[in-house]
Scaffold this active site. Sequence first.
Site, mmCIF file in Angstrom:
data_model
loop_
_atom_site.group_PDB
_atom_site.id
_atom_site.type_symbol
_atom_site.label_atom_id
_atom_site.label_comp_id
_atom_site.label_asym_id
_atom_site.label_seq_id
_atom_site.Cartn_x
_atom_site.Cartn_y
_atom_site.Cartn_z
ATOM 1 N N SER A 24 0.822 -1.209 0.000
ATOM 2 C CA SER A 24 0.000 0.000 0.000
ATOM 3 C C SER A 24 0.855 1.259 0.000
ATOM 4 O O SER A 24 1.876 1.341 0.676
ATOM 5 C CB SER A 24 -0.923 0.004 1.221
ATOM 6 O OG SER A 24 -0.182 -0.163 2.426
ATOM 7 N N LYS A 217 13.226 1.817 2.884
ATOM 8 C CA LYS A 217 12.429 2.809 2.149
ATOM 9 C C LYS A 217 11.071 2.960 2.806
ATOM 10 O O LYS A 217 10.474 1.988 3.257
ATOM 11 C CB LYS A 217 12.265 2.413 0.682
ATOM 12 C CG LYS A 217 11.624 3.515 -0.161
ATOM 13 C CD LYS A 217 11.812 3.262 -1.651
ATOM 14 C CE LYS A 217 10.897 2.199 -2.172
ATOM 15 N NZ LYS A 217 11.104 1.922 -3.616
ATOM 16 N N LYS A 219 7.193 4.767 2.429
ATOM 17 C CA LYS A 219 6.197 5.394 1.568
ATOM 18 C C LYS A 219 5.708 6.695 2.209
ATOM 19 O O LYS A 219 5.429 6.744 3.411
ATOM 20 C CB LYS A 219 5.017 4.449 1.341
ATOM 21 C CG LYS A 219 5.400 3.159 0.647
ATOM 22 C CD LYS A 219 5.829 3.396 -0.783
ATOM 23 C CE LYS A 219 6.125 2.100 -1.504
ATOM 24 N NZ LYS A 219 6.395 2.292 -2.942
ATOM 25 N N ASP A 247 9.416 7.473 -0.862
ATOM 26 C CA ASP A 247 8.779 7.199 -2.148
ATOM 27 C C ASP A 247 7.372 7.779 -2.140
ATOM 28 O O ASP A 247 6.515 7.335 -1.379
ATOM 29 C CB ASP A 247 8.737 5.683 -2.368
ATOM 30 C CG ASP A 247 8.194 5.285 -3.725
ATOM 31 O OD1 ASP A 247 7.776 6.165 -4.490
ATOM 32 O OD2 ASP A 247 8.182 4.063 -4.022
ATOM 33 N N GLU A 273 11.714 9.254 -4.322
ATOM 34 C CA GLU A 273 11.371 8.426 -5.478
ATOM 35 C C GLU A 273 10.012 8.841 -6.029
ATOM 36 O O GLU A 273 9.066 9.079 -5.263
ATOM 37 C CB GLU A 273 11.342 6.967 -5.032
ATOM 38 C CG GLU A 273 11.107 5.968 -6.138
ATOM 39 C CD GLU A 273 11.300 4.549 -5.635
ATOM 40 O OE1 GLU A 273 10.647 3.638 -6.178
ATOM 41 O OE2 GLU A 273 12.102 4.352 -4.692
ATOM 42 N N GLU A 299 10.344 3.169 -12.244
ATOM 43 C CA GLU A 299 9.523 1.956 -12.259
ATOM 44 C C GLU A 299 8.303 2.094 -13.168
ATOM 45 O O GLU A 299 7.789 1.092 -13.674
ATOM 46 C CB GLU A 299 9.089 1.562 -10.853
ATOM 47 C CG GLU A 299 8.053 2.471 -10.221
ATOM 48 C CD GLU A 299 7.683 2.049 -8.807
ATOM 49 O OE1 GLU A 299 6.675 1.338 -8.663
ATOM 50 O OE2 GLU A 299 8.400 2.428 -7.862
ATOM 51 N N ASP A 322 12.868 -1.320 -14.252
ATOM 52 C CA ASP A 322 11.887 -2.318 -13.830
ATOM 53 C C ASP A 322 11.899 -3.421 -14.877
ATOM 54 O O ASP A 322 11.820 -3.148 -16.082
ATOM 55 C CB ASP A 322 10.504 -1.679 -13.713
ATOM 56 C CG ASP A 322 9.465 -2.665 -13.200
ATOM 57 O OD1 ASP A 322 9.107 -2.577 -12.019
ATOM 58 O OD2 ASP A 322 9.002 -3.513 -13.984
ATOM 59 N N HIS A 349 14.041 -1.104 -9.357
ATOM 60 C CA HIS A 349 12.779 -1.313 -8.648
ATOM 61 C C HIS A 349 12.485 -2.807 -8.614
ATOM 62 O O HIS A 349 12.695 -3.523 -9.588
ATOM 63 C CB HIS A 349 11.651 -0.582 -9.384
ATOM 64 C CG HIS A 349 10.281 -0.967 -8.906
ATOM 65 N ND1 HIS A 349 9.415 -1.741 -9.651
ATOM 66 C CD2 HIS A 349 9.634 -0.684 -7.754
ATOM 67 C CE1 HIS A 349 8.293 -1.905 -8.986
ATOM 68 N NE2 HIS A 349 8.394 -1.285 -7.825
#
Length: 439
Positions: A24, A217, A219, A247, A273, A299, A322, A349
């Site tokens: 998510s 990383k 989100k 990201d 990102e 990506e 990707d 990615h």
Amino acid sequence: MSQTVTGFEVHDIRFPTSEQLDGSDAMNPDPDYSAAYVVLRTQDGTEGHGFCFTIGRGNDVTAAAIEALRPYLTGRPAPLTAADLGALYFELTHDSQLRWLGPEKGVMHMAAGAVVNAAWDLAAKSAGLPVWEFLAGMTPEELVSLVDFRYLTDALTPDDALAILRAAEPGRAERTALLRAEGYPAYTTSPGWLGYSDSKLVALAEQAVADGFEQIKLKVGGDLADDVRRMKLARAAVGPAVRIAVDANQRWDVPEALHRLSALAPYDPHWIEEPTSPDDILGHAAVRAGQPVKVATGEHVANRVVFKQLLQADAVDYVQIDAARVAGVNENLAILLLAAHYGVPVCPHAGGVGLCELVQHLAMFDYVAVSGTREGRVIEYVDHLHEHFADPVVVVSGRYAAPAAPGFSARMLPESIAAHRYPDGPVWQARRTTEEVTS
């Protein structure tokens, strides 16, 4: 005896990852990790496996696009050499009527990538080598022949590419030995999904450090106060020495990206990102120029041309290839060569379903035969769904181990395909039954 492609199967495979909010983020709050999956077979029983990665609805569309490419494989000689694999790639991406649907982007282009990758899996298995080693054993001339240089020669010519590959050639054997001995640096996104609670974020971040990862990383892109709070918690959990990339998954306009990054700056983000639309080259350049955090993207970049422009515009600090977004190994080779030409590190990615398995081969090939370095480079790792693959990734002490099994590590277990086939597999039948009972 020459081999012929006698089988071409396409499956719509979906995993209900939205139930636990795995994957998510601010733009994709409820993904069901999915694969439009293709299997090529020859008369001697050799198989090639490839797929498009999606997040649920629309996976049937990508499967139909793969099915449209059946005539290019069935009944024809199996593509087993560099010349064969180059010819297949050019045929698939240059079919004028199918190309019209892009051109060279979107669902049809991803479908071509799935078939191209399946062909590479087949060829590498026939050669008895993992894809990274199969590629790294090719001559510079063979590698250059795999690339479509149309639209690239204002930035990278075939002679430029040959020079890069020839310069790396003398150290291939030494780097191959180092790769087998040391692996390739990884970072993990597993702690950072936006739907996770604060306590789960902290526990997984602490576990990542204990497991040897030097980068995680997170989100971002939801509520600003939530982003700041979560970043503060993550920094406290991992300490000052561990890198934290962030990201935004394309969530922001340029001014908002600059504002948000200013608020996150006290916690030392390593890169931002996808701060804005993946098509907005000038927007990425503005974000990069307007604040100190490094910029990463790729990506969702549709093709080699957009990557070329991102590099020409000084819009990225890290190129994120990707394995299943562009037209397979061949186009990713073009992107690796572009990045090497501009001196920009490639940090692939991964995550999803099967993306870690695939992209490790491309990064390792890049180290052995293109860039010649692992400095400043990491492959994303997400600890989801690897148990469904016959040759899953192995990550030890924060590093990917070099795959040894022949092929592209793309073969999904037959029982996983049967269980997760949409909509009639038992996993999805059970889910529908539960929804009917609770509705």
